[in-house]
Every structure is written in C-alpha cells, then in structure tokens.
Write a protein that holds these residues in place. Structure first.
Motif, PDB file in Angstrom:
ATOM      1  N   HIS A  64       0.751  -1.269   0.087  1.00 54.64           N
ATOM      2  CA  HIS A  64       0.058   0.100   0.022  1.00 54.64           C
ATOM      3  C   HIS A  64       1.045   1.292  -0.127  1.00 54.64           C
ATOM      4  O   HIS A  64       0.572   2.265   0.533  1.00 54.64           O
ATOM      5  CB  HIS A  64      -0.944  -0.021   1.397  1.00 54.64           C
ATOM      6  CG  HIS A  64      -1.960  -1.055   1.159  1.00 54.64           C
ATOM      7  ND1 HIS A  64      -3.010  -0.912   0.475  1.00 54.64           N
ATOM      8  CD2 HIS A  64      -2.159  -2.308   1.668  1.00 54.64           C
ATOM      9  CE1 HIS A  64      -3.833  -1.858   0.612  1.00 54.64           C
ATOM     10  NE2 HIS A  64      -3.282  -2.915   1.298  1.00 54.64           N
ATOM     11  N   ASP A  66       1.119   3.207  -2.025  1.00 56.53           N
ATOM     12  CA  ASP A  66       0.834   4.064  -3.417  1.00 56.53           C
ATOM     13  C   ASP A  66       1.322   5.596  -3.275  1.00 56.53           C
ATOM     14  O   ASP A  66       1.830   6.117  -4.270  1.00 56.53           O
ATOM     15  CB  ASP A  66      -0.678   4.336  -3.357  1.00 56.53           C
ATOM     16  CG  ASP A  66      -1.215   2.954  -3.551  1.00 56.53           C
ATOM     17  OD1 ASP A  66      -0.962   1.979  -2.603  1.00 56.53           O
ATOM     18  OD2 ASP A  66      -2.344   2.651  -4.535  1.00 56.53           O
ATOM     19  N   THR A  94      -7.414   2.747  -4.231  1.00 55.04           N
ATOM     20  CA  THR A  94      -6.337   3.662  -4.649  1.00 55.04           C
ATOM     21  C   THR A  94      -6.542   5.123  -4.862  1.00 55.04           C
ATOM     22  O   THR A  94      -7.533   5.396  -4.513  1.00 55.04           O
ATOM     23  CB  THR A  94      -5.980   3.431  -6.361  1.00 55.04           C
ATOM     24  OG1 THR A  94      -7.432   3.348  -7.024  1.00 55.04           O
ATOM     25  CG2 THR A  94      -5.701   1.641  -6.332  1.00 55.04           C
ATOM     26  N   TRP A 110      -9.602   6.978   3.813  1.00 56.70           N
ATOM     27  CA  TRP A 110      -8.266   6.138   3.625  1.00 56.70           C
ATOM     28  C   TRP A 110      -6.806   6.930   4.070  1.00 56.70           C
ATOM     29  O   TRP A 110      -5.800   6.825   3.422  1.00 56.70           O
ATOM     30  CB  TRP A 110      -8.111   5.878   2.371  1.00 56.70           C
ATOM     31  CG  TRP A 110      -9.334   4.898   1.732  1.00 56.70           C
ATOM     32  CD1 TRP A 110      -9.906   4.201   2.633  1.00 56.70           C
ATOM     33  CD2 TRP A 110      -9.997   5.039   0.433  1.00 56.70           C
ATOM     34  NE1 TRP A 110     -11.038   3.607   1.938  1.00 56.70           N
ATOM     35  CE2 TRP A 110     -11.000   3.898   0.583  1.00 56.70           C
ATOM     36  CE3 TRP A 110      -9.506   5.299  -0.819  1.00 56.70           C
ATOM     37  CZ2 TRP A 110     -11.933   3.716  -0.409  1.00 56.70           C
ATOM     38  CZ3 TRP A 110     -10.480   5.197  -1.899  1.00 56.70           C
ATOM     39  CH2 TRP A 110     -11.465   4.298  -1.765  1.00 56.70           C
ATOM     40  N   LEU A 113      -3.570   5.386   4.755  1.00 49.99           N
ATOM     41  CA  LEU A 113      -2.765   4.591   3.615  1.00 49.99           C
ATOM     42  C   LEU A 113      -2.129   5.687   2.888  1.00 49.99           C
ATOM     43  O   LEU A 113      -1.245   5.282   2.138  1.00 49.99           O
ATOM     44  CB  LEU A 113      -3.774   4.079   2.843  1.00 49.99           C
ATOM     45  CG  LEU A 113      -4.674   2.869   3.257  1.00 49.99           C
ATOM     46  CD1 LEU A 113      -5.465   2.116   2.271  1.00 49.99           C
ATOM     47  CD2 LEU A 113      -3.788   1.654   3.685  1.00 49.99           C
TER      48      LEU A 113
END
Ligand SMILES: [Zn+2]
Length: 530
Positions: A64, A66, A94, A110, A113
């Motif tokens: 994760h 990203d 995403t 999120w 993340l």
C-alpha cells in the motif's frame, strides 16, 4: 546510474524459477544481466559475493505504498529488504481516479494509507506520471482499485446509480491505458463491499481485455472463506482474467485449520483453467482499519452518517446484533478478542500502542469500538488473526507468493512493513525449514512477477532486467515485533536496480532509481516505454 556495469563474483546464484542455487559470477551490463557464469566482459566493477546468495530482486505483490514514494525524502524501506518492485493499489483502495468529491471522501476514509501525503483529485495516468517523476526508491507497478472507481462513479451509496457501471468501466479502461497492471478489490471495505459479483465481473473483464490481473481482498477470509474464494474464482473465470488472492489466510479463531481448503480450492481452480494464485505475509497478525470490525453498512452515505449511527444508542445496538452474527458482510468483530486488537493509528495519539481491551478501560468493548471509530474513522490496527499452523501450511504452498501488505514506514506499523522478506528467509527457511531456499526465492520473485506480467523481472537469467538482491543466508532476518516493529533488517547486503547498485553493504545510496512499470495495456509500453 553506475556506468561500466557490475560483476557479482563468487555467489550462489538462484534463478527465481525454483532451480537450486549454483556458484557463478553474474555480469550486469546496461541494466541487464549480460551473463551468468562463463567469461565476463572486461572492465566491470567487481562486487565480492562469496558465501552470499544472489537472487532476482524481490517482488512485493501486495503493498500500500501508493503515495509513500511522493514524500520528500526517498523511502528505502523495501529496498533494504531486497525488494526491487512493489505492486501497489491493493484492496480496492487507490488514490486515482479521484474527482474533487471522491477525493474528499477518500481523504476521510483512507488517510491512514496516504503516508501523510495530501489526497488530491487526479486521473490515473496523472498519478502514475507524478510517481514516476518523483522517482520512487524502488519500482512500482500500479493496480487500479474497484473501491476507488466506485467511489468516484457512485459516491458511498450502496445501489449503483444509472450510468455508474459504465462510468466505472470507462475509468478502468483509462487506468489500463495509462499502465495499470491489474484491478484490485477490497470486498470488506466500503464502498467495495457494496458490489455484487456481476459488478466485479464487468470490471475484471475490462482488466482482462488489457492483459491485467484481478487481485482481490475477498469478501471473507474466515469461516466463509470457501464461499468467498468461490466468488473470486467465478469472477476470474467469467472475465477471463488471471486471479491473485490477496494476503491468503485463515482468519479468526473459528476458521482455524481452513488453510488446507483454501489451498485445495486454489489448486482446483488452476486445474480448471483459471490462472489462480495468491500472496501471503509470514505473520500471525494482520493490519487494517479499525472500522473493518464494524458491519460495512455503518458507513453508507459517508462519514457524517457513520458518526451519527455510531453515536445513536439504538443503531449502535442494531449494529452489534449484526456484528455478533459474524456472517459475510457483518464485519470483523467476531474474528478476534479485544486483547488481540492493537491500535496503531488514531487521531488521539494517546491511544496508539494500546489494545482495544486496554483502550476500553473496563467499559464494554463494543461501545469502546464505536466511540473510537466515531472519533477517527481512519484509525488503524494490528490484529492477531491467524494460527501459526495455517501460516506455515500456506507458506509451504508453491501457489502462494509473498506480499507484505505494508503501509507507510512511519509510526507504529506492522513489522512486515520493514521486515517481511528477511523474516520469510531467516525464520521460515533457515530456522524452521518450512520451505527450501529455492522455493522461498521463487515465491518472492518469479511467482509475483509472472502473475502481474512484469516483463523481464523476477528472474535471474541472461537478458533479464538486472534487479537483483545479494544476501547472507546465515544472518538474513528481521526481529521486529508488533510493539517494536521498526528495527533494521540483517543480512541483506546488496540490492541492484536495473544495474544500479542502490544498496551496498546494507546502506542505501540515496538514489531514486525506481520507476513506474507500465502494464501490458499501456500505450506507452506498446511504444517501448520511456
Ligand atoms: Zn487487504
């Protein structure tokens, strides 16, 4: 980049395909493996690899990271484990494609993340370019998340609005043309959990049309594991996509011992023509958001609606009744006891490092959970879910590769973030002999590279991209624990990224030599890449 090439001398070379090691010199010229054994070209810089294992760079199929590599400082936490490529964008989550409205919701749901990087509206291709320009420490391959597609096309509503399915398919196609290597889903997280099988088939079909893989965090990983895997196989078969079952496990006390059935079903799917495999992190605990312990319906309509539900005694009680059923779509409440849930991130920093039982401080744990999620809907946890025998059974399977499921390398995170690959090698190969070196190396390299079509990577043969790892089999390991996770790895000596010696004697060079690897659907790839 290093100029004249490298000669890795005298190490035991593993090809990543599962062959036993053999002593040979590896010559690297122009970013590729020029020769394994034989007479090397002259003028190469010599790197002493005697008593070391020389392998393809590890491929972390489930990360994760990203946005992690957009941080100002380069982030070598994977390189230092020998990882040269991370597949990111897992679990349906995403950070593209996002429009202003969905970016705002994604920021609420999120942010745990996002590594502290602001979540902004962005097309998929724009994010890929931004990552490439920033220069990740290691290579990245990007999945596009079903949850994100759905959030952008349909908000947080359960029912799809007219046109939303078409919008998702169009956004997915854009992502594949921009280089996505697959579609991910996270069917325990909102809004991914609202999707039915048909919705996922339609998007997996788009993925398959561009040569992409369907990677799924299944609807259930506990007592309903088999039904969930059946759905995943059905989606892949109907869509004609390769299947990657994310973070394979038998989750929760009631599912203890079900790893055998998971592995049998994966094998049966392969015999039936579905290119199915999985990944796993070698630990008995997972990490996720605290809100995943609640029934996903709690979040319908957005975080304000969720907070209102959590504060209302009647709906709190109704949610509890549902959560205690422990069925598919009822959330993870029954998977583990409050003492097995460790808070790793919360807006109230004083709670971090405490278990849910400790945070409840004598109150009812369900009420404590509801208060904690209302206080920070993005709060994160490490949760002890797995029986060690199941962990080992899955580790021994040749159908399951390695995916760390890592989050950002900051704060109290799961130790897999810093040590997943060294732990696999040190603990499960050298110490416990659950698998052989060549089996473990294959699982950590070729298996994942193949499933995501990372051409030329994950194998060490003449002509392959020179993404390489050199480690000491006597010392490789990681001693991080759930309460003290960020300790240095041992034994990972050199890491080479397309010919560049980016880690030398365990020290990172500081160079940002990684790039975004575009998937087969990408026009850029068709034109030969950058
Ligand atoms: Zn997941």
């Amino acid at each position: 980049m290093t100029g004249g090439g490298l000669l890795l001398q005298g190490g035991t070379v593993f090809d990543g395909l599962g062959s036993p090691g053999r002593v040979a010199d590896v010559a690297v010229v122009d970013g590729r493996v020029a020769a394994v054994g034989g007479d090397p070209p002259a003028g190469l810089r010599r790197v002493d690899c005697r008593d070391r294992y020389v392998t393809p760079g590890f491929v972390d199929t489930h990360a994760h990271s990203d946005l992690v590599h957009l941080l100002e400082e380069p982030q070598p936490f994977k390189l230092l484990q020998g990882v040269t490529t991370e597949v990111v964008g897992n679990c349906g989550l995403t950070f593209a494609p996002l429009d202003p409205a969905s970016a705002e919701v994604a920021g609420e749901l999120w942010s745990g993340l996002a590594a502290g990087v602001p979540i902004q509206p962005s097309g998929f291709g724009k994010l890929a370019e931004r990552l490439d320009r920033a220069g990740p420490a290691n290579n990245l391959a990007l999945l596009v998340g079903h949850g994100t597609l759905r959030l952008t096309a349909n908000g947080l509503e359960e029912e799809l609005r007219p046109g939303a399915a078409e919008r998702m398919a169009a956004l997915a196609a854009e992502a594949f043309e921009a280089g996505a290597v697959g579609l991910s889903s996270g069917l325990i997280y909102v809004p991914g959990s609202y999707a039915d099988t048909g919705e996922l088939v339609a998007l997996a079909r788009v993925a398959a049309g561009y040569g992409g893989t369907y990677a799924t965090h299944m609807r259930d990983e506990g007592v309903h594991l088999e039904a969930a895997l059946e759905e995943a196989v059905t989606i892949a078969r109907t869509a004609g996509a390769r299947l990657q079952v994310s973070h394979c496990k038998a989750a929760g006390r009631a599912a203890r011992g079900s790893s055998g059935r998971l592995l049998e079903r994966l094998a049966a799917a392969r015999l039936d023509g579905v290119d199915a495999q999985g990944d796993q992190y070698p630990y008995d605990a997972g990490a996720t958001v605290l809100s995943s312990l609640l029934p996903p319906a709690v979040a319908a309509g957005g975080t304000e609606a969720m907070r209102a539900r959590l504060r209302d005694p009647a709906s709190r009680a109704a949610l509890r009744t549902q959560a205690e059923r422990g069925g598919v779509g009822d959330g993870g409440w029954t998977l583990a006891g409050p003492a097995d849930v460790l808070l790793t991130g919360h807006a109230d920093a004083g709670l971090v490092g405490r278990t849910l039982a400790e945070a409840a401080a004598g109150r009812d744990p369900w009420d404590a959970l509801c208060d904690l999620v209302a206080g920070d809907p993005a709060a994160t946890i490490v949760i002890r879910l797995m029986d060690e025998d199941d962990v080992r059974a899955i580790l021994a399977s040749p159908l399951v590769g390695v995916g760390s499921d890592s989050l950002a390398p900051t704060g109290l995170e799961h130790p897999r973030t810093w040590g997943c690959f060294p732990r696999l090698l040190g603990r499960y190969v050298r110490e416990e002999q659950v698998l052989t070196w060549e089996q473990a190396i294959r699982k950590a390299t070729w298996l994942g590279a193949r499933q995501f079509r990372l051409d030329g990577r994950g194998l060490l043969v003449e002509g392959a991209v020179a993404d390489l790892c050199v480690f000491d089999p006597v010392t490789v390991g990681h001693d991080g624990t759930y309460l003290d996770p960020d300790v240095p790895v041992t034994g990972i000596e050199h890491v080479v990224l397309a010919g560049d010696l980016v880690v030398e004697h365990g020290r990172y060079s500081g160079r940002r030599s990684g790039r975004v690897l575009r998937g087969p659907g990408s026009r850029l790839a068709a034109l030969g890449g950058r």
